[in-house]
Design a protein around this motif. Sequence first.
Motif, PDB file in Angstrom:
ATOM      1  N   LEU A  96      10.429  69.191 -84.858  1.00 49.58           N
ATOM      2  CA  LEU A  96       9.065  69.110 -85.379  1.00 49.58           C
ATOM      3  C   LEU A  96       8.499  67.709 -85.235  1.00 49.58           C
ATOM      4  CD1 LEU A  96       9.071  71.307 -88.591  1.00 49.58           C
ATOM      5  CD2 LEU A  96       7.433  71.413 -86.734  1.00 49.58           C
ATOM      6  N   ASN A  97       9.300  66.704 -85.542  1.00 47.03           N
ATOM      7  CA  ASN A  97       8.830  65.323 -85.421  1.00 47.03           C
ATOM      8  C   ASN A  97       8.517  64.976 -83.971  1.00 47.03           C
ATOM      9  OD1 ASN A  97       8.906  64.801 -88.145  1.00 47.03           O
ATOM     10  ND2 ASN A  97      10.987  64.002 -88.103  1.00 47.03           N
ATOM     11  N   LYS A  98       9.359  65.437 -83.047  1.00 44.83           N
ATOM     12  CA  LYS A  98       9.089  65.186 -81.624  1.00 44.83           C
ATOM     13  C   LYS A  98       7.811  65.887 -81.185  1.00 44.83           C
ATOM     14  CE  LYS A  98      11.870  64.751 -78.393  1.00 44.83           C
ATOM     15  NZ  LYS A  98      12.516  63.868 -77.505  1.00 44.83           N
ATOM     16  N   ALA A  99       7.599  67.115 -81.633  1.00 50.61           N
ATOM     17  CA  ALA A  99       6.385  67.852 -81.272  1.00 50.61           C
ATOM     18  C   ALA A  99       5.149  67.162 -81.845  1.00 50.61           C
ATOM     19  CB  ALA A  99       6.467  69.288 -81.773  1.00 50.61           C
ATOM     20  N   ARG A 100       5.237  66.719 -83.092  1.00 46.03           N
ATOM     21  CA  ARG A 100       4.107  66.002 -83.701  1.00 46.03           C
ATOM     22  C   ARG A 100       3.784  64.726 -82.941  1.00 46.03           C
ATOM     23  NH1 ARG A 100       6.568  67.258 -89.142  1.00 46.03           N
ATOM     24  NH2 ARG A 100       5.393  69.060 -89.850  1.00 46.03           N
ATOM     25  N   LYS A 101       4.838  64.002 -82.554  1.00 46.83           N
ATOM     26  CA  LYS A 101       4.628  62.765 -81.805  1.00 46.83           C
ATOM     27  C   LYS A 101       4.004  63.055 -80.451  1.00 46.83           C
ATOM     28  CE  LYS A 101       6.902  58.613 -80.051  1.00 46.83           C
ATOM     29  NZ  LYS A 101       5.825  58.439 -79.124  1.00 46.83           N
ATOM     30  N   SER A 102       4.442  64.105 -79.777  1.00 39.21           N
ATOM     31  CA  SER A 102       3.875  64.470 -78.475  1.00 39.21           C
ATOM     32  C   SER A 102       2.404  64.829 -78.600  1.00 39.21           C
ATOM     33  CB  SER A 102       4.635  65.649 -77.866  1.00 39.21           C
ATOM     34  OG  SER A 102       5.951  65.279 -77.566  1.00 39.21           O
ATOM     35  N   ILE A 103       2.071  65.592 -79.628  1.00 41.28           N
ATOM     36  CA  ILE A 103       0.673  65.965 -79.846  1.00 41.28           C
ATOM     37  C   ILE A 103      -0.155  64.730 -80.164  1.00 41.28           C
ATOM     38  CG2 ILE A 103      -0.882  67.195 -81.417  1.00 41.28           C
ATOM     39  CD1 ILE A 103       1.313  69.391 -81.535  1.00 41.28           C
TER      40      ILE A 103
END
Length: 181
Positions: free
Chosen positions: A101-108
């Motif tokens: 989730l943290n990686k996805a948030r950072k990518s977004i």
Amino acid sequence: PFYQKHIDTFVALAFFLAGFIASRYVGEGDIIPNILYAISIVIGGFHLFKTGLVNLVQLRFDMKTLMTIAIIGAAIIGEWREGAVVVFLFAVSEALEAYSLNKARKSISDLVNVAPKVATVRRNGELVDLDTEFIQIEDILVIKPGQKIAMDGIVVKGFSTVNQASITGESVPVSKGIGEE
């Protein structure tokens, strides 16, 4: 860092491994490995139990409630090792989920930061620089060579390769012509 947020998972693993090693020396049903497994369950499953028991009392069943019931059941029938394994695996799955989730948030967030804040729009025959929040449907954006694209749309005039990273996330320039998105 990732490991600091999930230190209880690593501590639970240490107690589980200590229990596993102890069971090889004194036997699986001995009190020493069972105590080590129980400590592993309590440390690794504290947050799980807290939520699971509250949900159980309120008769709200979710994954944490079901895991809590499974671990209590394992303890009741004396399968401390299996209970510790379940707690550890659940803690690992929660840690991996949080990491993803943290990686996805950072990518977004990175994609949002790539998008330009201002765009050149043709309105009433004149070129106007506008904040992207004021662009309207049917506006014609003028994109100059090397410029980032502020909004998605359809090419109405011209042909070029464009960087559409702010829209698709793909940073490789793509050829675009009249009628293409």
